[in-house]
Design an enzyme around this catalytic site. Structure first.
Site, PDB file in Angstrom:
ATOM      1  N   LYS A   1       0.789  -0.771   0.018  1.00 56.55           N
ATOM      2  CA  LYS A   1       0.286  -0.093   0.436  1.00 56.55           C
ATOM      3  C   LYS A   1       1.128   1.350  -0.406  1.00 56.55           C
ATOM      4  CE  LYS A   1      -4.090   2.052   2.588  1.00 56.55           C
ATOM      5  NZ  LYS A   1      -4.397   1.454   3.792  1.00 56.55           N
TER       6      LYS A   1
ATOM      7  N   SER B   1      -9.601   1.948   2.667  1.00 59.81           N
ATOM      8  CA  SER B   1      -8.415   2.294   2.330  1.00 59.81           C
ATOM      9  C   SER B   1      -7.790   1.525   1.444  1.00 59.81           C
ATOM     10  CB  SER B   1      -7.789   3.299   3.284  1.00 59.81           C
ATOM     11  OG  SER B   1      -7.072   2.565   4.021  1.00 59.81           O
TER      12      SER B   1
ATOM     13  N   SER C   1      -9.958  -0.795   6.935  1.00 58.83           N
ATOM     14  CA  SER C   1      -9.691  -0.369   5.599  1.00 58.83           C
ATOM     15  C   SER C   1      -8.567  -1.806   5.349  1.00 58.83           C
ATOM     16  CB  SER C   1      -8.346   0.555   6.024  1.00 58.83           C
ATOM     17  OG  SER C   1      -8.894   2.265   6.406  1.00 58.83           O
TER      18      SER C   1
END
Length: 525
Positions: A129, A209, A233
């Site tokens: 990420k 997210s 998330s």
């Protein structure tokens, strides 16, 4: 696709592969086309066609060991898949220009070292990420142009462990900008750098997210991926994209070098296609990091021998699982199909030996959203300012600078979507009486959850989709979500949550459920 029996490749021109006479009857990995050329395998595998797509970490390691695949070929495959699919899915922000060099090094190490002494992630490409720092040619931007070109002082703690394991850093996965903490109006999966990420099953909302990590794992753009969670998330996008997500106990994995929201709630964890792959990644990244004090206390929860030992086919046998009453807010969905599917899964859990404890209810008020917002706003400003000040090079050094950057670049950063969460955070001034009261409310919720777990002697609670992620987030508790089905609105998962340090139990439960149901199917790309 079922392979026709043939001894030579019939797609030589298209994928530029050649099946030599010596390769007849052997399994050949073709990385220049999206599918493996269907060459008959008359060896001991019994004619089973191997494919990089949907291959597990163990599948890939076996292919390495038997000289049917190299890390370079594997990286080449994923790079081509990213080139082919990412313009649609936007699951990847950028790829590592050194990925092939890392693959070559892994191949050389494999030739020079006994394979049984190497980590299960050795030579395996992973996407991170884009809020997880890497000290290399990759950017770490949280999806924002404000951090483009910034230079981090060092690898994030989890990245250092991944490199030590021999994993290949393939690139950075997309995300909701600033981990979805800039504005409530910005859609999940959107960031200024690449735009809107898309669920590979629906081409709609990817959720959460860590959207790009889930998109990429689901669409086979990487072998495994890493995400972060503050509140849902990891669990939310994993469920929505039909992959497995592990949100670890806070502090079990280091948050040092991760663009933060809250050191009280932030956690770094794997998002993969299978429970086993997720367990291998978790095993590689846990441990004490001097730059994250929470890892010292949480290290007591790391089991000797790692997490792979808990991948037990009979892991549900004797487990006590709590089921919350339908009246609680955890069953907000009116989706009849999801409800019926959940009931069916409860039957499977019983059949596999689990003991279900029904009709549980939290005896405290669930509506803690406002208190969490108050706490997170203050924590975010403190943590982000510290992160930005530590950067070697950056055009922003504080939350105030980021707010100003967005105002100066309203089109570039889509300021029409707002930045009210930033503004609210900037107005805070540390942890005052207001924040302390909010934290006390959150503690009450956690106390209620722990009471339920202990009084009923539960190994886990089980819930439909990613509901309850809020409770796990607030208390720093772990959760594992596994594919549960495919409805009209896309995939959904089933969530198993527990107390701090319950990862071994949750992995046993999730793996046993996964193997009993085998629900996941690749997206129709």
């Amino acid at each position: 696709m079922v392979a026709k029996k043939m001894s030579t490749c019939q797609r030589v021109e298209r994928c530029r592969c050649i099946a030599s006479p010596a390769q007849k009857g052997k399994m050949i990995w073709h990385t220049n086309c999206s599918e493996k050329c269907p060459i008959e395998d008359t060896s001991s595998s019994g004619g089973k066609e191997l494919s990089i797509k949907e291959a597990t970490v163990l599948d890939l390691q076996l292919a390495f060991k038997s000289n049917k695949l190299t890390s370079r070929q594997l990286v080449e495959f994923y790079l081509k898949e990213i080139e082919r699919l990412n313009p649609i899915l936007q699951g990847v922000i950028e790829v590592n220009p050194d990925a092939l060099a890392q693959a070559d090094r892994a191949d050389q190490e494999r030739q020079a070292t006994a394979s049984n002494s190497l980590s299960k992630l050795h030579g395996i490409p992973i996407l991170l990420k884009d809020n997880i720092a890497t000290e290399d040619k990759l950017n770490t931007t949280a999806g924002s142009f404000a951090l483009l070109g910034s230079v981090v002082p060092r690898d994030a703690g989890v990245v250092r462990r991944l490199r030590e394991s021999g994993a290949i850093i393939l690139g950075k996965a997309s995300l909701s900008e600033w981990a979805n903490f800039r504005s409530n109006n910005a859609p999940s999966g959107w960031n200024a750098r690449v735009g809107q990420g898309k669920n590979p099953y629906t081409l709609g909302d990817p959720s959460g997210s860590s959207s790009g990590s889930a998109i990429s794992a689901a669409a086979n753009l990487a072998a495994v991926t890493l995400g972060t969670e503050t509140d849902g998330s990891i669990l939310s996008p994993s469920g929505s994209n039909s992959v497995v997500g592990i949100k670890p106990t806070v502090g079990l994995t280091s948050r040092a070098g991760v663009v933060p929201i809250s050191l009280r709630q932030d956690s770094v964890g794997p998002i993969c296609r299978t429970v086993s792959d997720a367990a291998f990644v978790l095993e590689a990244i846990v441990g004490i990091d001097a730059r994250d004090k929470a890892t010292i206390e949480a290290s007591q929860y790391i089991p000797k021998g790692g997490y792979a030992q808990f991948l037990k086919i009979n892991g549900l046998r004797g487990k006590r699982l709590g089921i919350f009453a339908d009246a609680t807010p955890f069953f907000l969905s009116n989706d009849t199909f999801k409800r019926e599917t959940f009931v069916k899964h409860l039957k499977t859990l019983r059949e596999k030996g689990a003991v279900l404890v029904d009709n549980l209810e939290l005896d405290v008020k669930y509506d803690t959203g406002l208190s969490e917002d108050i706490a997170l706003a203050a924590e975010f400003k403190l943590a982000l300012n510290a992160y930005l000040e530590d950067l070697v090079v950056s055009k922003v050094r504080s939350l105030a600078d980021v707010i100003a950057f967005n105002k100066k670049n309203p089109k570039l950063e889509r300021l029409d979507l707002g930045q009210e969460l930033f503004l609210q955070a900037e107005e805070t001034n540390g942890i005052g009486e207001k924040e302390k009261a909010a934290l006390q409310t959150l503690e009450t919720l956690s106390t209620g959850f722990e009471k339920i777990m202990k009084e009923n002697k539960l190994d886990a609670v089980v819930l439909p989709t990613n509901t309850f992620a809020h409770v796990l987030a607030i208390g720093g508790y772990p959760g594992v979500i596994v594919p549960a089905g495919y409805g009209l609105n896309g995939p959904f998962g089933i969530l198993f949550g527990g107390l701090k340090g319950y990862e071994p139990k949750l992995i046993e439960i999730a793996y046993s459920f996964e193997q009993a149901t085998k629900i996941r199917k690749p997206p129709p790309l």
